[in-house]
Structure formats: C-alpha cells, structure tokens
Write an enzyme that holds these catalytic residues in place. Structure first.
Site, PDB file in Angstrom:
ATOM      1  N   TYR A  67      -6.953  -5.009  -6.431  1.00  0.00           N
ATOM      2  CA  TYR A  67      -7.280  -4.707  -5.040  1.00  0.00           C
ATOM      3  C   TYR A  67      -6.686  -3.361  -4.645  1.00  0.00           C
ATOM      4  CZ  TYR A  67      -8.527  -9.684  -4.565  1.00  0.00           C
ATOM      5  OH  TYR A  67      -9.089 -10.926  -4.709  1.00  0.00           O
ATOM      6  N   SER A  68      -7.558  -2.441  -4.322  1.00  0.00           N
ATOM      7  CA  SER A  68      -7.157  -1.059  -4.038  1.00  0.00           C
ATOM      8  C   SER A  68      -6.284  -0.503  -5.162  1.00  0.00           C
ATOM      9  CB  SER A  68      -6.425  -0.960  -2.693  1.00  0.00           C
ATOM     10  OG  SER A  68      -7.320  -1.177  -1.634  1.00  0.00           O
TER      11      SER A  68
END
Length: 335
Positions: A67-68
């Site tokens: 995530y990111s």
C-alpha cells in the site's frame, strides 16, 4: 465498540477493522505496471481517521507492504506512537505484492518474506506484527517454502499470528493441512472478498472457515463504495476513475449488481439510514464474519460503520437483500 476473538485464538479484536490502504502517498518513482496510488490521502489528512478510530474503540488496523509502497505502514506506525499504546492494538500487515521492479520484489519466497517482514517492522516502528497475512496465493513458490518461512518468523517473535487473503478454498485447506502435518504455526484468519454483490465465498470458503475455526475479516464490504450510495453510471471519485483493479471487479457484472444496489438503497430509505449501514449490518449478521475491513476517507465513514453494529435486520429484510443475487464468475482477486 464490541470485541470478539479472532478465530480460535485468545486475541480480542474490535468488530470493525480500519483498513489503511487509503493512507499515505507513495514517494516511490513509478515503474511500468506499478499500481497507481494517486488517490490516497497525505499523512496529514490520514491521521485524523486513525485517531477517530481509536476514539471509537477500534483496536484492529490493517495495512500492507504494497500500500503506497510502504508509506501506509509508516503513516500508521507514526500515528500509533502518537495516539495509542502499541500493546493495546492489533496490527495486521500483508506480504506478496510488487514492492520493487526486480524479480524478487514480490512473492512469498523465503527471500521475499524474510526481507519484507523486517522492512514492515521498520516502517511500523514496531517490535512485532500481530497478524501477518499472505496477500495472495503465490503460484511460483513451493507452498512448503512459504509456510516454513512463515513459521520461522513466528518462532523468531517477529509475528504473533498468521493470516491469509483471497484464494480458492482448496488452496487454503491444502495450506492448513501442510501446516498441521509439520506442526508449523497455523493460519488463524482469512481476509477474503465478500459483500452483498459478491457472495461466492458462501459456497466453500466461509463453510471451511466455520468448520476450521478461522476468523473472517472481509475486505471491501461496501464493494468499493457501490453499496454506500445510489447506483451511478459514472465514477464520482478520483479513486473510482483510476482504480483499474476495481474496474475489473465490477464492469462484467453491472446487470446483476445494480438491482441489489437498488434494493439496499430502498431499504435504507425505509429505515431512514445511509445505505452503507444496511450493507454492513447484513454482514454483521453473518456468524462467521469476525471484523469487516472498513476504509474511511470521509468523516462519516467510521461513524456509519459503528452505527451499523447496532442495526438489527429482520429475517424478511435479510431475505429481501439476498434474493436478487445471481452467481458470479470467480473474483479477479484470485489472480
């Protein structure tokens, strides 16, 4: 807030888990094929949601190394240090996604897991991870290699419990069998795709989890927001416009999904509550479900989720919500 045990473990988790996929903008220079994280919130904008979740009694937080490209873990870790006591919380993170463009930058090999668990710990600023989840099934790594390595990180004290995410029921049961035969640390949770628009998990996976005492923590319980608003043909948010994964999930089933969305909204109008509360209340009525993973990017998202815990649907209302469902092809999540 209500709390329950995660599967057959003694660990208590809130009936709502805050998903942190939307928190933290990636600072990594994109490479070809890299997922777009343009729609995620900055750290400054993310922190109030984590603080609000804590204020509401939520003790369960979910993130992932992908995530990111790690920033989600870092944002969550800093917020926890500022707002809470680490040992009072249950932190889950995941491994498998592509975090680097090189051949070993993804997957569930021994090399990848041992590298990524340490990086996740560093970003979270933690000594241990409560729930370490394999994000998907890895078709390219021998299953025993993955499971033995996961056992090693548990025995090393870096991880407390193990979980799995979207896969076929036969794959999950095979993994559980290998763990048992070797007396390795077992999977205690399944994070699967399950909501009113996708109920194929009821055929095998949820039955397996109920039989084996596996905690179920569904992702996207509101179907990327589709169950939280009236039907719309055009994407309304930046994420909806750029989320290619979501587009693969839903574009093939529009004709059979729309009537269910309309039914949710009709019942919400009769009740005088938001449709998201109806969709979540339906899931809370399922005994096998432990904690749906809720994404929150607007102030009312968490409050609506907590309010849904108190909504009691009648048997007739549940039948009304379920009767329009038609079989779906296997989810793109298994790919």
């Amino acid at each position: 807030m209500n709390y329950t045990r995660l599967g057959t473990t003694g660990m208590q988790v809130s009936r709502i888990c805050l998903g942190c996929m939307s928190y933290g903008k990636s600072k990594v220079t994109p490479w070809p094929g890299m997922l777009s994280w343009s729609w995620t919130l900055t750290e400054e904008d993310s922190r109030p949601f984590i603080k609000r979740a804590l204020d509401l009694g939520i003790n369960f937080f979910d993130t992932a190394n992908v995530y990111s490209i790690g920033d989600s873990e870092a944002v969550l870790g800093r917020a926890i240090r500022d707002f809470a006591r680490r040992d009072e919380l249950v932190i889950a993170t995941k491994v498998n996604g592509q975090v680097r463009p090189d051949p070993n930058g993804r997957g569930l090999s021994r090399k990848a897991i041992l590298c990524e668990v340490d990086k996740s710990l560093q970003r979270l600023g933690a000594d241990y991870i409560d729930l370490y989840i394999i994000h998907r099934f890895d078709y390219e790594t021998p299953l025993a290699e993955t499971l033995e390595t996961l056992n090693d990180v548990v025995r090393a004290g870096k991880v407390r419990y193990l979980g799995a995410s979207s896969m076929y029921a036969w794959q999950f049961m095979k993994a559980i069998g290998v763990q048992r035969s070797n007396q390795w640390a077992p999977f205690v949770s399944m994070q699967n795709y399950y909501n009113l628009l996708y109920r194929e998990e009821e055929r095998e996976m949820l039955r397996l989890c109920a039989s084996e005492g596996i905690g179920v923590t569904p992702w996207s319980p509101l179907a990327r927001g589709r169950l939280a608003r009236p039907w719309t043909e055009q994407p309304e948010t930046e994420r909806a416009k750029s989320d290619q994964f979501a587009q693969r999930l839903y574009t093939k089933t529009v004709d059979i999904d729309k009537p269910i969305i309309d039914r949710v909204n009709d019942l919400a109008k009769k009740r005088g509550i938001p449709p998201s509360q109806i969709a979540l209340a339906w899931q809370f009525h399922k005994p096998v479900v432990t904690s749906p993973i809720i994404g929150a990017t607007k102030p009312h998202h968490l409050d609506d989720a907590v309010a849904a815990l108190s909504i009691k649907l009648s048997d007739e209302e549940i039948r009304s919500l379920e009767e329009l469902y038609q079989p779906h092809p296997p989810s793109e999540a298994f790919a």
